[in-house]
Design a protein around this motif. Structure first.
Motif, PDB file in Angstrom:
ATOM      1  N   ARG A  32      36.908  23.984  -0.873  1.00 28.49           N
ATOM      2  CA  ARG A  32      37.279  24.187  -2.276  1.00 28.49           C
ATOM      3  C   ARG A  32      38.003  22.968  -2.830  1.00 28.49           C
ATOM      4  NH1 ARG A  32      39.871  30.155  -1.781  1.00 28.49           N
ATOM      5  NH2 ARG A  32      38.032  31.179  -0.906  1.00 28.49           N
ATOM      6  N   LEU A  33      38.884  22.396  -2.018  1.00 30.86           N
ATOM      7  CA  LEU A  33      39.636  21.223  -2.454  1.00 30.86           C
ATOM      8  C   LEU A  33      38.717  20.033  -2.663  1.00 30.86           C
ATOM      9  CD1 LEU A  33      42.418  20.074  -3.044  1.00 30.86           C
ATOM     10  CD2 LEU A  33      42.609  19.501  -0.635  1.00 30.86           C
ATOM     11  N   LYS A  34      37.762  19.831  -1.768  1.00 24.92           N
ATOM     12  CA  LYS A  34      36.800  18.742  -1.949  1.00 24.92           C
ATOM     13  C   LYS A  34      35.974  18.937  -3.204  1.00 24.92           C
ATOM     14  CE  LYS A  34      36.275  17.337   2.846  1.00 24.92           C
ATOM     15  NZ  LYS A  34      35.381  17.245   4.009  1.00 24.92           N
TER      16      LYS A  34
ATOM     17  N   LEU B 192      41.263  27.727   6.716  1.00 28.23           N
ATOM     18  CA  LEU B 192      41.576  26.332   6.408  1.00 28.23           C
ATOM     19  C   LEU B 192      40.328  25.541   6.022  1.00 28.23           C
ATOM     20  CD1 LEU B 192      44.260  25.528   9.109  1.00 28.23           C
ATOM     21  CD2 LEU B 192      44.601  25.838   6.663  1.00 28.23           C
ATOM     22  N   PHE B 193      39.213  25.790   6.697  1.00 22.66           N
ATOM     23  CA  PHE B 193      37.977  25.096   6.331  1.00 22.66           C
ATOM     24  C   PHE B 193      37.499  25.512   4.944  1.00 22.66           C
ATOM     25  CE2 PHE B 193      37.254  24.417  11.008  1.00 22.66           C
ATOM     26  CZ  PHE B 193      37.371  23.038  10.941  1.00 22.66           C
ATOM     27  N   SER B 194      37.672  26.784   4.586  1.00 24.44           N
ATOM     28  CA  SER B 194      37.259  27.210   3.251  1.00 24.44           C
ATOM     29  C   SER B 194      38.149  26.577   2.180  1.00 24.44           C
ATOM     30  CB  SER B 194      37.282  28.733   3.140  1.00 24.44           C
ATOM     31  OG  SER B 194      38.603  29.221   3.203  1.00 24.44           O
TER      32      SER B 194
ATOM     33  N   PHE C 246      43.494  32.746  15.632  1.00 22.40           N
ATOM     34  CA  PHE C 246      43.255  31.309  15.465  1.00 22.40           C
ATOM     35  C   PHE C 246      41.917  31.035  14.810  1.00 22.40           C
ATOM     36  CE2 PHE C 246      46.434  30.250  18.959  1.00 22.40           C
ATOM     37  CZ  PHE C 246      47.366  29.797  18.050  1.00 22.40           C
ATOM     38  N   ALA C 247      40.888  31.797  15.144  1.00 21.78           N
ATOM     39  CA  ALA C 247      39.576  31.621  14.513  1.00 21.78           C
ATOM     40  C   ALA C 247      39.661  31.942  13.021  1.00 21.78           C
ATOM     41  CB  ALA C 247      38.543  32.492  15.201  1.00 21.78           C
ATOM     42  N   GLY C 248      40.379  33.003  12.679  1.00 22.42           N
ATOM     43  CA  GLY C 248      40.565  33.352  11.266  1.00 22.42           C
ATOM     44  C   GLY C 248      41.302  32.278  10.503  1.00 22.42           C
TER      45      GLY C 248
END
Length: 69
Positions: free
Chosen positions: A61-63, A55-57, A48-50
């Protein structure tokens, strides 16, 4: 019609869940008694941490791409 399409699967899920009897899970008892349950929990936490880091990375990138456009 939409309410009925939503309500029927919900009722089926409730009927299935209420039909099951609470029985002790032998595998959980064995893992708990041998101490291996902590390995299972640690593995799940690492996965889950991975996923969260991934997802945060992707979000960063999307932002960055949205700001460029």
């Amino acid at each position: 019609m939409k309410k009925l399409a939503f309500l029927l699967p919900l009722l089926f899920c409730f009927a299935i869940a209420s039909a099951q009897q609470a029985q002790p899970v032998e595998m959980a008892d064995v893992l708990r008694s041998s101490g291996k349950i902590y390995v299972v929990i640690a593995t799940i936490c690492i996965i889950f941490a991975g996923l969260a880091v991934y997802l945060f990375s992707i979000d960063r990138r999307l932002k960055k791409l949205e700001k460029e456009n």
